[in-house]
Write a protein that holds these residues in place. Structure first.
Motif, PDB file in Angstrom:
ATOM      1  N   LEU A   5     100.456  59.372 -33.030  1.00  0.00           N
ATOM      2  CA  LEU A   5      99.953  58.971 -34.333  1.00  0.00           C
ATOM      3  C   LEU A   5     100.458  59.916 -35.415  1.00  0.00           C
ATOM      4  N   HIS A   6     100.649  59.366 -36.593  1.00  0.00           N
ATOM      5  CA  HIS A   6     101.048  60.180 -37.741  1.00  0.00           C
ATOM      6  C   HIS A   6      99.981  61.247 -37.995  1.00  0.00           C
ATOM      7  N   PRO A   7     100.385  62.459 -38.407  1.00  0.00           N
ATOM      8  CA  PRO A   7      99.396  63.520 -38.643  1.00  0.00           C
ATOM      9  C   PRO A   7      98.255  63.112 -39.570  1.00  0.00           C
ATOM     10  N   VAL A  65      96.903  60.133 -39.832  1.00  0.00           N
ATOM     11  CA  VAL A  65      95.993  59.299 -39.049  1.00  0.00           C
ATOM     12  C   VAL A  65      95.179  60.165 -38.095  1.00  0.00           C
ATOM     13  N   CYS A  66      95.849  61.129 -37.465  1.00  0.00           N
ATOM     14  CA  CYS A  66      95.143  62.053 -36.576  1.00  0.00           C
ATOM     15  C   CYS A  66      94.053  62.807 -37.330  1.00  0.00           C
ATOM     16  N   PHE A  67      94.374  63.255 -38.538  1.00  0.00           N
ATOM     17  CA  PHE A  67      93.389  63.998 -39.333  1.00  0.00           C
ATOM     18  C   PHE A  67      92.180  63.127 -39.646  1.00  0.00           C
ATOM     19  N   LEU A  68      92.407  61.889 -40.062  1.00  0.00           N
ATOM     20  CA  LEU A  68      91.299  61.005 -40.412  1.00  0.00           C
ATOM     21  C   LEU A  68      90.442  60.688 -39.192  1.00  0.00           C
ATOM     22  N   PHE A  69      91.087  60.453 -38.051  1.00  0.00           N
ATOM     23  CA  PHE A  69      90.327  60.203 -36.827  1.00  0.00           C
ATOM     24  C   PHE A  69      89.525  61.442 -36.431  1.00  0.00           C
TER      25      PHE A  69
END
Length: 240
Positions: free
Chosen positions: A40-42, A44-48
């Motif tokens: 996943l794009h960083p 997207v990872c941050f939001l998750f």
């Protein structure tokens, strides 16, 4: 009298929050971190990661370590959350406690998650465990009031517990299996669990980013990954 009952908006918000948490576990913790089947794009990872901290208070490295132990010792004595050993009630309502007990030895966690670096949220003193949940409760209390916040979180938590009970509980009770592999496919619950109820499929091929193997099987988690891939925010690494 009806003033004490949840409103339609309370129910809608609870569904949204529970699904954010469920997709965070399925797409980010499970398919991305635990099995590396998707990158996943960083952003997207941050939001998750942020949503999981705010809604569940889960530690990603502990979650991944417990899940990898689950695959290594599936339905044997070393499984952190097998209903065959712990019971369906414990797996459903005490799943987080069982995972924490399995990860009590930090050396075990570090050994099982060498590929997952500790992030800044995990290192924040207030970010440990329930700090994010406290922030979320305060936010909703200020926006909607204590009573609505109570119903939103109670209903969301009930849906999350139902998902855990379905996947980790019912999904590992004795029953029809796929090619002799561990787990059961509970197709009727796929929409509720982001496809994770296709549990026999997953144990048959843990590295597969797509849990559905037949045309009539639904995997909403895979649909979301496909969307992210379409907008260049995800890359599927393993599809087999």
């Amino acid at each position: 009298m009806n003033d004490w009952l949840p409103s339609a908006m309370d129910v809608i918000l609870s569904v949204i929050l529970s699904q954010i948490a469920i997709y965070g576990q399925s797409v980010y913790l499970h398919r991305c971190l635990a099995h590396h089947s998707v990158t996943l794009h960083p952003s997207v990872c941050f939001l998750f990661r942020l949503s999981i901290w705010l809604l569940l208070g889960s530690n990603p490295r502990e979650w991944v370590a417990a899940h990898r132990l689950h695959h290594r010792h599936a339905d044997t004595e070393g499984d952190p959350h097998s209903p065959l050993f712990e019971g369906l009630f414990a797996v459903t309502f005490r799943g987080s406690k069982l995972n924490r007990a399995a990860c009590a030895d930090r050396a075990v966690v570090n050994r099982l998650t060498k590929d997952i670096p500790s992030d800044f949220v995990e290192r924040m003193p207030f970010g440990r465990r329930y700090g994010g949940i406290a922030l979320t409760l305060i936010f909703f209390s200020l926006c909607t009031g204590p009573l609505d916040t109570f119903w939103i979180y109670l209903l969301a938590f009930a849906q999350i517990l139902a998902g855990i009970g379905i996947v980790n509980g019912l999904g590992h009770l004795p029953g029809p299996q796929v090619s002799g592999h561990i787990g059961r496919n509970l197709r009727s619950f796929a929409l509720l669990t982001a496809g994770e109820s296709l549990h026999a499929n997953h144990h048959a091929s843990p590295a597969n980013a797509r849990l559905a193997t037949a045309k009539w099987e639904l995997d909403p988690g895979w649909w979301f990954i496909s969307f992210l891939r379409h907008v260049k925010l995800a890359e599927v690494r393993r599809l087999r």
